[in-house]
Enzyme design. Structure first.
Site, PDB file in Angstrom:
ATOM      1  N   ALA A  91       1.004  -0.978  -0.063  1.00 31.51           N
ATOM      2  CA  ALA A  91      -0.003  -0.048   0.041  1.00 31.51           C
ATOM      3  C   ALA A  91       0.966   1.348   0.131  1.00 31.51           C
ATOM      4  O   ALA A  91       0.277   2.285  -0.464  1.00 31.51           O
ATOM      5  CB  ALA A  91      -0.901   0.007   1.314  1.00 31.51           C
ATOM      6  N   THR A  92       2.203   1.193   0.556  1.00 29.45           N
ATOM      7  CA  THR A  92       2.911   2.105   0.866  1.00 29.45           C
ATOM      8  C   THR A  92       3.559   2.806  -0.700  1.00 29.45           C
ATOM      9  O   THR A  92       3.352   3.692  -1.092  1.00 29.45           O
ATOM     10  CB  THR A  92       4.158   1.938   1.245  1.00 29.45           C
ATOM     11  N   GLN A 105      -7.457  -0.551   5.753  1.00 22.86           N
ATOM     12  CA  GLN A 105      -7.762  -0.884   6.806  1.00 22.86           C
ATOM     13  C   GLN A 105      -9.222  -1.318   6.657  1.00 22.86           C
ATOM     14  O   GLN A 105     -10.195  -1.773   7.568  1.00 22.86           O
ATOM     15  CB  GLN A 105      -7.827   0.059   8.087  1.00 22.86           C
ATOM     16  N   HIS A 112      -2.070  -7.851   2.919  1.00 20.09           N
ATOM     17  CA  HIS A 112      -1.517  -8.596   4.030  1.00 20.09           C
ATOM     18  C   HIS A 112      -2.325  -8.201   5.322  1.00 20.09           C
ATOM     19  O   HIS A 112      -2.220  -8.759   6.426  1.00 20.09           O
ATOM     20  CB  HIS A 112       0.087  -8.171   4.250  1.00 20.09           C
ATOM     21  N   CYS A 164       3.903   1.502  11.162  1.00 23.68           N
ATOM     22  CA  CYS A 164       4.970   2.152  10.305  1.00 23.68           C
ATOM     23  C   CYS A 164       5.336   3.602  10.715  1.00 23.68           C
ATOM     24  O   CYS A 164       6.037   4.406  10.339  1.00 23.68           O
ATOM     25  CB  CYS A 164       4.437   2.287   8.833  1.00 23.68           C
TER      26      CYS A 164
END
Length: 367
Positions: free
Chosen positions: A70-71, A178, A198, A318
């Site tokens: 997603a980053t 999320q 994940h 993170c």
């Protein structure tokens, strides 16, 4: 060990690994090769991509770009939009509640001449729509909001946000990391959506960016032909198979899992709500419970729980450790509350016995 950090990572499901192995072992050709093995691999990718599109109920105006996280999806969307549309303006609007992958990319863009302005937060945890409307001037090219706040679990009204943004020149990026696999989302209202499998049983190292086809991005990774013009590199068909399987499993039991987690959440809240030293910072999303304990720093609470074999997070995994939560600060305007906050995140795998043990340890911590 009691694991209560599912918002950081959900354990990879056995069926996901089996799907990865099956495709990697049986589709050995490169997607771009013209020989029989390559054609077979391309056909398999197209089958998987079509299945993912159907699971997500995407219309013909949207496509999926397969990335590593997603980053990466957020970086591709943010930097890609700004590079492609900078001629229309240099301003970006962002909520105060974003993940570090958004804020980090915005810091880079700010250093390169873009203007970042924050949308205000209501004291109930929601994005202030009047602030969004007020700041949405003609030079805004991008609006960034999370679907679910990763610390408090607040689910934002993306329908209303989309309605406001679509009447402007701006593109809308929603980080749905999320939310995907936990409740129904209409992606077709949105320009750009990022998420990582994940979080619901897929592989770490996989990610997706849903994009409106007419939206142009400047790629982060340049090179040869791939499945998308927006990300070069050999097509990881096994990884795409793992994404398809994780989505299929999550969506097939989404409502059932939501009900299970809701029951566990209520059981936990009922057990701790009368403890005067515990403040509940989270809202109606059953998957995330954010707490503050009076006169106990969040990192101390996390470490104490860890010594009792309970795994929780102070903030997003993170984020910068041992600092007050900027999200709790944005909502409650209370530095002590923000410094003492920590997050429990639940899944359908959590048991009542685990919650009972957690409550027992929390009582010891608050004596």
């Amino acid at each position: 060990m009691i694991y209560l950090d599912y918002a950081a990572n959900y354990p990879c499901k056995k069926e996901v690994l089996e799907a990865l192995n099956e495709v990697e072992l049986n589709y050995i050709g490169n997607y771009n090769s013209s020989h029989e093995a390559g054609v077979k691999s391309k056909e398999k990718f197209n089958e998987l991509d079509s299945s993912i599109t159907n699971i997500l109920n995407l219309d013909n105006e949207h496509e999926v770009i397969y990335v590593s996280s997603a980053t990466e999806a957020n970086n591709l969307a943010l930097k890609g939009i700004c590079s492609s549309y900078s001629g229309f303006g240099k301003k970006i609007l962002v909520s105060e509640l974003e993940h570090s992958s958004v804020n980090g990319a915005l810091g880079y863009l700010k250093d390169n001449g873009f203007i970042v302005d924050f949308i205000k937060t209501n004291n109930d945890g929601s994005i202030m729509l009047s602030s969004l409307q007020e700041k949405l001037t003609s030079d805004v090219i991008l609006v960034c909001v999370c679907l679910v706040d990763g610390e408090t679990g607040y689910i934002h009204d993306y329908h209303k946000i989309s309605e406001i943004v679509k009447n402007s020149n701006a593109h809308l990026l929603v980080d749905a990391t999320q939310g995907v696999g936990k409740f129904k989302i209409d992606f077709n209202e949105l320009d750009l959506v990022s998420f990582a499998p994940h979080k619901f049983g897929g592989l770490t190292g996989s990610g997706c960016l849903i994009k409106r086809k007419k939206t142009v991005l400047t790629p982060l990774i340049h090179g040869g032909e791939s499945s998308s013009i927006y990300r070069s590199g050999s097509v990881p068909i096994g990884i795409v198979a793992s994404i398809e399987k994780a989505l299929s499993l999550a969506y097939s039991k989404m409502n059932e899992n939501y009900q299970k987690v809701s029951i566990i959440n209520k059981y936990l809240i009922d057990k701790i709500k009368d403890n005067k030293k515990i403040k509940i910072n989270s809202f109606s999303n059953p998957y995330i419970v954010n707490l503050s304990i009076e006169n106990v720093l969040g990192r101390i609470a996390v470490d104490y729980l860890n010594t009792h074999h309970i795994c929780v997070s102070q903030k997003s995994a993170c984020s910068i450790k041992n600092t007050p939560s900027k999200i709790i600060m944005a909502i409650y305007k209370d530095k002590k509350r923000a410094s003492s906050s920590f997050r429990l995140s639940l899944s359908e795998l959590v048991t009542f016995e685990e919650i009972d043990y957690l409550v027992k340890v929390l009582k010891e911590l608050t004596k």
